[in-house]
Design a protein around this motif. Structure first.
Motif, PDB file in Angstrom:
ATOM      1  N   VAL A 116       2.994   1.419  -8.716  1.00 22.05           N
ATOM      2  CA  VAL A 116       4.322   1.467  -8.111  1.00 22.05           C
ATOM      3  C   VAL A 116       4.401   2.653  -7.157  1.00 22.05           C
ATOM      4  N   VAL A 117       3.854   3.785  -7.574  1.00 19.22           N
ATOM      5  CA  VAL A 117       3.846   4.985  -6.731  1.00 19.22           C
ATOM      6  C   VAL A 117       3.062   4.720  -5.455  1.00 19.22           C
ATOM      7  N   ARG A 118       1.863   4.168  -5.574  1.00 17.44           N
ATOM      8  CA  ARG A 118       1.030   3.909  -4.391  1.00 17.44           C
ATOM      9  C   ARG A 118       1.711   2.947  -3.423  1.00 17.44           C
ATOM     10  N   ARG A 119       2.361   1.941  -3.963  1.00 19.39           N
ATOM     11  CA  ARG A 119       3.045   0.960  -3.110  1.00 19.39           C
ATOM     12  C   ARG A 119       4.182   1.629  -2.334  1.00 19.39           C
ATOM     13  N   THR A 120       4.936   2.481  -3.003  1.00 23.44           N
ATOM     14  CA  THR A 120       6.049   3.164  -2.341  1.00 23.44           C
ATOM     15  C   THR A 120       5.546   4.219  -1.369  1.00 23.44           C
ATOM     16  N   MET A 121       4.510   4.944  -1.754  1.00 24.86           N
ATOM     17  CA  MET A 121       3.952   5.975  -0.884  1.00 24.86           C
ATOM     18  C   MET A 121       3.343   5.373   0.379  1.00 24.86           C
ATOM     19  N   ALA A 122       2.922   4.117   0.319  1.00 25.79           N
ATOM     20  CA  ALA A 122       2.339   3.465   1.494  1.00 25.79           C
ATOM     21  C   ALA A 122       3.327   3.451   2.659  1.00 25.79           C
ATOM     22  N   GLY A 123       4.592   3.202   2.377  1.00 27.86           N
ATOM     23  CA  GLY A 123       5.603   3.214   3.441  1.00 27.86           C
ATOM     24  C   GLY A 123       5.775   4.603   4.036  1.00 27.86           C
ATOM     25  N   LEU A 124       5.687   5.623   3.198  1.00 29.01           N
ATOM     26  CA  LEU A 124       5.781   6.997   3.684  1.00 29.01           C
ATOM     27  C   LEU A 124       4.544   7.367   4.511  1.00 29.01           C
TER      28      LEU A 124
END
Length: 149
Positions: free
Chosen positions: A39-47
């Motif tokens: 979940v963290v990696r998926r969200t960090m991808a947008g950042l």
């Protein structure tokens, strides 16, 4: 309806990242946020795609800030995480031919749109450096309270 807390969670993580010497792993962030590293990696991808963080692979790798906190606003982060809904209120569309429903929906839609625009404008004025500064003030104040006891 469950609220979306991605914005507050990512702001939390980004301020913590600024306090670290080295990269922060997805696993560390997941533990901090009580969630799964995927979940963290998926969200960090947008950042990352927005240029706010960068990923370092391999041993000792993880996530680093790509910009200073003073160069990132709440609006930047909000947009990077795909602009989740700001308000849980929704207009009813059960009877679209009803003139009362039309009047209610017009008023609500107008006011919600205006409130959203005001909020997003304010988000654009608040940097992550301001959040970090608020944290520092709170931390110093709590440290003073602890030493007085």
């Amino acid at each position: 309806m469950k609220g979306d807390n991605r914005l507050s969670r990512m702001l939390h993580v980004l301020v913590h990242m600024a306090q670290r010497e080295g990269p922060v792993t997805s696993e560390e962030m997941a533990q901090m946020l009580n969630t799964n590293p995927v979940v963290v990696r998926r969200t960090m991808a947008g950042l990352r795609e927005s240029g706010f963080v960068q990923a370092e692979r391999g041993h000792g790798g993880g996530w680093r800030l790509a910009r200073g906190l003073g160069d990132i606003t709440l609006l930047d982060v909000y947009r990077a995480i795909d602009e989740p809904p700001l308000f849980s209120l929704r207009i009813a569309e059960d009877t679209p031919d009803c003139l009362v429903e039309q009047a209610v929906n017009a008023a609500l839609d107008s006011e919600l749109s205006a409130a959203r625009e005001r909020l997003l404008r304010r988000f654009g004025e608040i940097t992550l450096a301001a959040l970090a500064g608020d944290f520092e003030r709170r931390w110093r104040a709590s440290s003073k309270c602890a030493t007085k006891a």
